[in-house]
Motif scaffolding. Structure first.
Motif, PDB file in Angstrom:
ATOM      1  N   UNK A  46     -37.328  39.343 -66.181  1.00  0.00           N
ATOM      2  CA  UNK A  46     -36.739  39.891 -64.954  1.00  0.00           C
ATOM      3  C   UNK A  46     -35.784  38.870 -64.334  1.00  0.00           C
ATOM      4  N   UNK A  47     -36.211  37.630 -64.273  1.00  0.00           N
ATOM      5  CA  UNK A  47     -35.368  36.591 -63.672  1.00  0.00           C
ATOM      6  C   UNK A  47     -34.047  36.422 -64.416  1.00  0.00           C
ATOM      7  N   UNK A  48     -34.142  36.426 -65.770  1.00  0.00           N
ATOM      8  CA  UNK A  48     -32.923  36.264 -66.567  1.00  0.00           C
ATOM      9  C   UNK A  48     -31.929  37.381 -66.277  1.00  0.00           C
ATOM     10  N   UNK A  49     -32.449  38.597 -66.205  1.00  0.00           N
ATOM     11  CA  UNK A  49     -31.550  39.725 -65.997  1.00  0.00           C
ATOM     12  C   UNK A  49     -31.000  39.782 -64.577  1.00  0.00           C
ATOM     13  N   UNK A  50     -31.830  39.352 -63.623  1.00  0.00           N
ATOM     14  CA  UNK A  50     -31.309  39.241 -62.252  1.00  0.00           C
ATOM     15  C   UNK A  50     -30.186  38.213 -62.247  1.00  0.00           C
ATOM     16  N   UNK A  51     -30.396  37.138 -63.003  1.00  0.00           N
ATOM     17  CA  UNK A  51     -29.352  36.114 -63.121  1.00  0.00           C
ATOM     18  C   UNK A  51     -28.083  36.698 -63.717  1.00  0.00           C
ATOM     19  N   UNK A  52     -28.230  37.542 -64.750  1.00  0.00           N
ATOM     20  CA  UNK A  52     -27.042  38.135 -65.380  1.00  0.00           C
ATOM     21  C   UNK A  52     -26.293  39.017 -64.391  1.00  0.00           C
ATOM     22  N   UNK A  53     -27.064  39.779 -63.587  1.00  0.00           N
ATOM     23  CA  UNK A  53     -26.416  40.627 -62.580  1.00  0.00           C
ATOM     24  C   UNK A  53     -25.658  39.765 -61.584  1.00  0.00           C
ATOM     25  N   UNK A  54     -26.292  38.687 -61.122  1.00  0.00           N
ATOM     26  CA  UNK A  54     -25.615  37.904 -60.095  1.00  0.00           C
ATOM     27  C   UNK A  54     -24.385  37.211 -60.683  1.00  0.00           C
ATOM     28  N   UNK A  55     -24.454  36.784 -61.954  1.00  0.00           N
ATOM     29  CA  UNK A  55     -23.256  36.227 -62.600  1.00  0.00           C
ATOM     30  C   UNK A  55     -22.152  37.263 -62.675  1.00  0.00           C
ATOM     31  N   UNK A  56     -22.548  38.487 -63.051  1.00  0.00           N
ATOM     32  CA  UNK A  56     -21.566  39.558 -63.185  1.00  0.00           C
ATOM     33  C   UNK A  56     -20.886  39.830 -61.850  1.00  0.00           C
ATOM     34  N   UNK A  57     -21.716  39.924 -60.802  1.00  0.00           N
ATOM     35  CA  UNK A  57     -21.154  40.213 -59.477  1.00  0.00           C
ATOM     36  C   UNK A  57     -20.206  39.090 -59.059  1.00  0.00           C
ATOM     37  N   UNK A  58     -20.610  37.848 -59.314  1.00  0.00           N
ATOM     38  CA  UNK A  58     -19.742  36.721 -58.958  1.00  0.00           C
ATOM     39  C   UNK A  58     -18.414  36.795 -59.712  1.00  0.00           C
ATOM     40  N   UNK A  59     -18.508  37.116 -61.015  1.00  0.00           N
ATOM     41  CA  UNK A  59     -17.288  37.244 -61.818  1.00  0.00           C
ATOM     42  C   UNK A  59     -16.395  38.345 -61.269  1.00  0.00           C
ATOM     43  N   UNK A  60     -17.015  39.478 -60.949  1.00  0.00           N
ATOM     44  CA  UNK A  60     -16.233  40.605 -60.427  1.00  0.00           C
ATOM     45  C   UNK A  60     -15.547  40.218 -59.127  1.00  0.00           C
ATOM     46  N   UNK A  61     -16.292  39.555 -58.264  1.00  0.00           N
ATOM     47  CA  UNK A  61     -15.704  39.136 -56.993  1.00  0.00           C
ATOM     48  C   UNK A  61     -14.569  38.154 -57.230  1.00  0.00           C
ATOM     49  N   UNK A  62     -14.813  37.205 -58.125  1.00  0.00           N
ATOM     50  CA  UNK A  62     -13.791  36.195 -58.406  1.00  0.00           C
ATOM     51  C   UNK A  62     -12.548  36.867 -58.957  1.00  0.00           C
ATOM     52  N   UNK A  63     -12.763  37.912 -59.765  1.00  0.00           N
ATOM     53  CA  UNK A  63     -11.622  38.577 -60.378  1.00  0.00           C
ATOM     54  C   UNK A  63     -10.862  39.431 -59.383  1.00  0.00           C
ATOM     55  N   UNK A  64     -11.591  40.069 -58.488  1.00  0.00           N
ATOM     56  CA  UNK A  64     -10.925  41.032 -57.605  1.00  0.00           C
ATOM     57  C   UNK A  64     -10.378  40.387 -56.341  1.00  0.00           C
ATOM     58  N   UNK A  65     -10.938  39.241 -55.957  1.00  0.00           N
ATOM     59  CA  UNK A  65     -10.486  38.648 -54.698  1.00  0.00           C
ATOM     60  C   UNK A  65      -9.578  37.452 -54.936  1.00  0.00           C
ATOM     61  N   UNK A  66      -8.666  37.266 -53.996  1.00  0.00           N
ATOM     62  CA  UNK A  66      -7.835  36.069 -54.015  1.00  0.00           C
ATOM     63  C   UNK A  66      -8.707  34.921 -53.496  1.00  0.00           C
ATOM     64  N   UNK A  67      -8.786  33.829 -54.270  1.00  0.00           N
ATOM     65  CA  UNK A  67      -9.584  32.711 -53.786  1.00  0.00           C
ATOM     66  C   UNK A  67      -8.665  31.520 -53.576  1.00  0.00           C
ATOM     67  N   UNK A  68      -8.729  30.963 -52.394  1.00  0.00           N
ATOM     68  CA  UNK A  68      -7.914  29.776 -52.129  1.00  0.00           C
ATOM     69  C   UNK A  68      -8.637  28.563 -52.706  1.00  0.00           C
TER      70      UNK A  68
END
Lengths: 130, 512
Positions: B323-345
């Motif tokens: 469960x922990x590993x997969x929660x980790x995968x979700x949070x990585x995915x969400x971070x990647x999606x955010x990084x991809x969709x948002x402009x980061x200074x």
């Protein structure tokens, strides 16, 4: 004595899942992380059933299945495929190997596509091993 | 030759004058009285008339009246005797040209005739000028009319709304285009509505300050303005306007509106269809990846339930780890999606890039262990503390190293000694170079072209295709570059070039 089932699978989560289902249903699970290790364990442990993944590092399930079915000593061990790859794709890959000059191999006893419910996996194993 | 008429009741004077003037070159006629004189005048139309003021029957003043009645331009010279002052004044009022006193002196006569001739010449010239002027005015009027009509046609036929007002802001020009855009018919607008009711507030106030000459107003730049139609529909338009001046006086204003509805609709359609296509592609790929995570979670739940039933602590641990590993995968995915969709200074700070590389290697150790992959590092000892975005470096290197390890693990070559090498180096012009090289499976040209361009993954269900997209985006946001070289079967090398700044307190040297 409990029957031995070898699970060849690179993904740790799936290995834990499959071994739990097997234990729950009174089988003895044996684990291998890739095709190479899988072939070693087959020869050493002589399992009653092999549950085989396809996409794995190093020796893939496609190659290992072919090897198993072409080895006169091993070809009678039943194999159930458990993979994210569809059955059609798997059969096509087997046909492709045949075109490269290998002998034709029979289809696996069972084909399960990931994800699999614990009940379905248990039922498949039971059907093959009795 | 000028025609001349002499009217006098004294025969002697008539004869003398006739002879003398004929010899001066005039075409002379003579009459003995007013009535006869008028008859001859009608027949001969002389331009100069000499008439005695005192005559029996029709006298000189009466004759003058008649002649002027027939032709106001006739030059009538009155011949006056002693004591004819009152008559002379009356004759002047009646537009007599000149006077000659009896006895007539040659000199006075010739001066009077000369003046009369000049006046005739001037009158003729004046007439010619006047005629010419009138002709030119009529040509000009015609031209003005033609131009006005042409401009009127331009305004009428324009697809855009052209609306003009007088200096009070009341609408006096309202073309077909205006009817189409604003929805009001002409009849409800012309002289009945002012801009305050028709235009949106934002441009009304500008027009008003222009019309009332309160400061400088510039409406000439095209801009987008939303107008309200008669039915209350908001219509997007492209607007430009102008205050109209004659000399320095404000005489009105004009507004031009282009209907943007169709353009907006097409734009919207295009954006929607592009977004749908992109979303469809992304969602299909992500859905598959998320499904895998979900299955991991379900599997974990199953294992955990079985373990809890049996109070099997080891199994509880492994179920929980799933469960922990997969929660980790979700949070990585969400971070990647955010990084991809948002402009980061970039968040720059003083840091040690070589330390970051070591952190990344430590994180990756568990993946290399048991997979026969060795990680080597080759760090530039001259690379000390620099002012740069450490998170960007960490994320990018973690991604590249993780990819490099995958390329080794999934290499189908048998018995190779797999290596991933991470190198740092200070380059010229304040650039740091990071290199991540592996001797794994490598890529063909086709694959290499796709890696930065879309959500493309070579890892089947294991990858989202986001990793390199995010890495490239991060590097670009930091003003850097990323390059890839690869050969199928031989391995892949990624190079990152990032600009850096010196730290304020320079801490040069080795950081180990």
């Amino acid at each position: 004595m409990a029957k031995k089932v070898l699970n060849v699978e690179d993904d740790a989560d799936t290995r834990t899942f499959v071994s739990t289902v097997l234990e729950e249903n009174g089988y003895l699970p044996i684990m291998a992380m890739d095709g190479e290790e899988g072939m070693k364990k087959v020869k050493k442990e002589r399992p009653d059933l092999i549950i085989l993944d396809i996409l794995m590092p190093r020796e893939s399930g496609i190659k290992m299945y072919h090897e198993l079915k072409l080895d006169p000593n091993l070809k009678d061990i039943p194999v159930a495929m458990l993979s994210g790859v569809s059955k059609r794709t798997f059969l096509r890959s087997q046909a492709a190997l045949t075109e490269f000059g290998d002998e034709t191999v029979p289809e696996p006893q069972a084909y399960l596509e990931k994800p699999v419910e614990p009940e379905d996996l248990a039922e498949t194993v039971k059907k093959i091993l009795g | 030759m000028s025609k001349l008429l002499i009217i006098d009741d004294e025969e002697g004077i008539r004869k003398v004058l006739t002879l003398s003037l004929a010899s001066d070159g005039y075409d002379v006629s003579a009459a003995a009285g007013g009535e006869e004189g008028i008859e001859i005048f009608k027949k001969e139309s002389p331009s100069i008339i000499l008439t005695d003021i005192k005559m029996p029957g029709m006298d000189g003043v009466e004759t003058l009246k008649k002649i002027k009645g027939l032709n106001p331009d006739a030059e009538v010279i009155m011949i006056t005797g002693h004591g004819d002052m009152d008559l002379a004044i009356e004759a002047l009022k009646l537009d007599a040209s000149d006077f000659l006193n009896k006895p007539i002196k040659d000199e006075a006569l010739s001066v009077a005739l000369k003046r009369a001739t000049q006046r005739i010449a001037i009158k003729q010239k004046l007439k010619a000028y006047t005629d010419d002027l009138e002709r030119m005015v009529s040509i000009a009027t015609e031209e003005v009319k033609r131009r006005a009509e042409f401009q009127n046609k331009l305004i009428t036929s324009s697809n855009d709304a052209v609306i003009a007002t007088d200096e009070k802001g009341d609408i006096i020009i309202y073309n077909k285009g205006s009817e189409r855009i604003f929805g009001y018919p002409r009849s409800e607008i012309i002289r009945k509505m002012n801009i305050d009711r028709l235009y949106p507030q934002e441009i009304v106030s500008e027009f008003r300050s222009g019309l009332e000459m309160r400061g400088h107003v510039d409406l000439s730049t095209w801009r987008e303005v939303e107008i309200l139609t008669k039915n209350g529909e908001a219509v997007p338009t492209r607007f430009s306007g102008s205050i109209l001046y004659a000399e320095d006086e404000v005489v009105g204003c004009v507004g031009f509106f282009q209907d943007l509805r169709e353009i907006k609709r097409l734009q919207k359609e295009l954006i929607t269809s592009e977004r749908l296509a992109a979303t469809g592609q992304t969602v299909a790929g992500l859905a598959h990846y998320i499904k895998n995570i979900l299955n991991g979670l379900k599997g974990g739940t199953y294992v955990l339930n079985v373990a809890l039933d049996k109070s099997n602590t080891d199994k509880i641990k492994s179920g929980w780890a799933m469960i922990e590993r997969n929660v980790g995968r979700i949070s990585d995915l969400v971070l990647d999606l955010l990084a991809y969709s948002k402009e980061r200074k970039p968040e720059k700070e003083n840091c040690f890039p070589n330390e970051i590389i070591k952190e990344v290697c430590a994180l990756m150790e568990s993946r290399t262990r048991g997979n026969n992959v060795e990680i080597k590092i080759d760090l530039d000892p001259l690379l000390g503390a620099v002012f740069i975005d450490p998170k960007a470096i960490h994320r990018s290197l973690l991604n590249l190293v993780s990819n490099a390890i995958d390329a080794c693990i999934f290499d189908s070559a048998s018995k190779k000694s797999w290596q991933v090498t991470i190198t740092s180096a200070i380059e010229k012009n304040h650039i740091i170079k990071f290199e991540v090289a592996d001797n794994g499976m490598g890529m063909d040209e086709e694959t290499k072209e796709k890696i930065f361009s879309s959500l493309f993954s070579t890892k089947g269900e294991r990858g989202t295709g986001l990793g390199l997209l995010v890495t490239e985006k991060t590097i670009k946001e930091n003003g850097g570059m990323i390059h890839v070289a690869s050969k199928k079967g031989n391995g892949t090398t990624f190079n990152i070039y990032l600009p850096y700044q010196e730290t304020e307190k320079k801490e040069a040297g080795n950081t180990q």
